[in-house]
Design a protein around this motif. Sequence first.
Motif, mmCIF file in Angstrom:
data_model
loop_
_atom_site.group_PDB
_atom_site.id
_atom_site.type_symbol
_atom_site.label_atom_id
_atom_site.label_comp_id
_atom_site.label_asym_id
_atom_site.label_seq_id
_atom_site.Cartn_x
_atom_site.Cartn_y
_atom_site.Cartn_z
ATOM 1 N N UNK A 353 0.789 -1.261 -0.027
ATOM 2 C CA UNK A 353 0.153 0.065 -0.160
ATOM 3 C C UNK A 353 1.022 1.119 0.032
ATOM 4 N N UNK A 354 1.771 1.324 0.979
ATOM 5 C CA UNK A 354 2.393 2.564 1.039
ATOM 6 C C UNK A 354 3.965 2.800 0.082
ATOM 7 N N UNK A 355 4.323 1.529 -0.246
ATOM 8 C CA UNK A 355 5.488 1.526 -1.231
ATOM 9 C C UNK A 355 5.256 0.713 -2.462
ATOM 10 N N UNK A 356 4.327 1.285 -3.322
ATOM 11 C CA UNK A 356 3.787 0.286 -4.440
ATOM 12 C C UNK A 356 4.823 0.303 -5.536
ATOM 13 N N UNK A 357 5.046 -1.025 -6.145
ATOM 14 C CA UNK A 357 5.775 -1.285 -7.060
ATOM 15 C C UNK A 357 5.371 -1.949 -8.308
ATOM 16 N N UNK A 460 13.303 -1.948 -0.500
ATOM 17 C CA UNK A 460 13.084 -1.573 -1.745
ATOM 18 C C UNK A 460 12.334 -0.265 -1.916
ATOM 19 N N UNK A 461 12.925 0.518 -2.937
ATOM 20 C CA UNK A 461 12.222 1.719 -3.186
ATOM 21 C C UNK A 461 10.785 1.742 -3.874
ATOM 22 N N UNK A 462 9.923 2.685 -3.207
ATOM 23 C CA UNK A 462 8.743 2.612 -4.031
ATOM 24 C C UNK A 462 8.750 3.276 -5.646
#
Length: 469
Positions: A353-357, A460-462
């Motif tokens: 939810x907060x870090x969508x990829x 991991x980055x969003x």
Amino acid sequence: MAALGTLTGSGNWFSALALGVTLLKCLLIPTYHSTDFEVHRNWLAITHSLPISQWYYEATSEWTLDYPPFFAWFEYVLSHVAKHFDQAMLNVHNLNYCSSRTLFFQRFSVIFTDALFVYAVYECCKCINGKKAGKELTEKPKFILSVLLLWNFGLLIVDHIHFQYNGFLFGLMLLSIARLFQKRHVEGAFFFAVLLHFKHIYLYVAPAYGIYLLRSYCFTANKPDGSVRWNSFSFVRVISLGLIVFLVSALSLGPFLALNQLPQVFSRLFPFKRGLCHAYWAPNFWALYNALDKVLSVIGLELKLLDPNKIPKASMTSGLVQQFQHTVLPSVTPLATLICTLIAILPSIFCLWFKPQGPRGFLRCLILCALSSFMFGWHVHEKAILLAILPMRKEKPLFNWMETFYLLGLGPLEVCCEFVFPFTSWKLKYPFIPLLLTSVYCAVGITYAWFRLYVSVLTGPPVSKTKKQ
């Protein structure tokens, strides 16, 4: 390599892979099969010879119908083909029946229904961007993905030796995943809803589907920093998803609701009277817990800290399915496993939810949900690990030295358990040791994989690119 080059040029390599694995499945027809062969034969008999009102009550065999209604109807359809092979297999009282015609029919039914799995793999390959692929066929991502999925030896062993229909069900899941990658969200939701009513074990990954569809379909836009744009919420899309779930569920459960049999159906689907672990411990956290309990009980008996007369006979470490008491450590309840599973799943849902990829993040979350449920679930079968075996791209070397060393250790472990231990004096006194060693060793590896994947997801980055639809 010349043959592979020819296949590359003609574009027929996928067909060759599919045909090759199908021929291998045919060669496995006369091999050993487990009790699950009789399970499915009995389900053919139940659905063919009894009215629907008796399907979830019939108990002539110990292998009662305990899959959702869609799978029961699936067996019903197969039974009308089976009657042309051997009518005797459809007799409910004909327990442990296995004629040559029955064997051929049931084996070929698995091979035939795997066509859906092959199609789903083909659809998944279409989701891969092959522009950066190498010239060699073996370097192409689509070829690698096809080999990993079509030639999944876990599926081959479980379906075409042990005997089950996991390939057909796995095909439904892959098809739903492919549709989400293709941004055909409604179709993806439909296929997954249907899958849940074929086999309820896929509830393990339902949180990943629910959050991803809410985040990527019901909210139609993101802010530049990747966070959700709350005013983009679409009630129409939520209603459309809810309608799909409702209609599929009504079609599946409606007849049993009309018969006032839903409690009976659910009691079959969720048999909490079974023990924490299956007879063959799944290599998860509870295998480690059981092993620690067994070690503590042995030490306690040797040091005379435990009274042998007070040790419960229904000991989890005896390895039987229906037994659920531990000797030293607190016994685990279904509620405790549910809480542990939810806690294990929450971080991956949070990241989705907060870090969508995008779809890639969804796939990682799905695998983590499957692994977390496998790690902490109640009465988990060792075969449930198949749910989490999905290929993901990895640019670094496949294994580091420690992982390679661990995998190589499986060989000596097998030799020790199968060829050395039976000739030792411990065989009669400690018959549980091979099971304990195998489950614990594999549990360590799966726990490590679960932890490593979680670290990669959490760090991991969003995706910061704004989504526009």
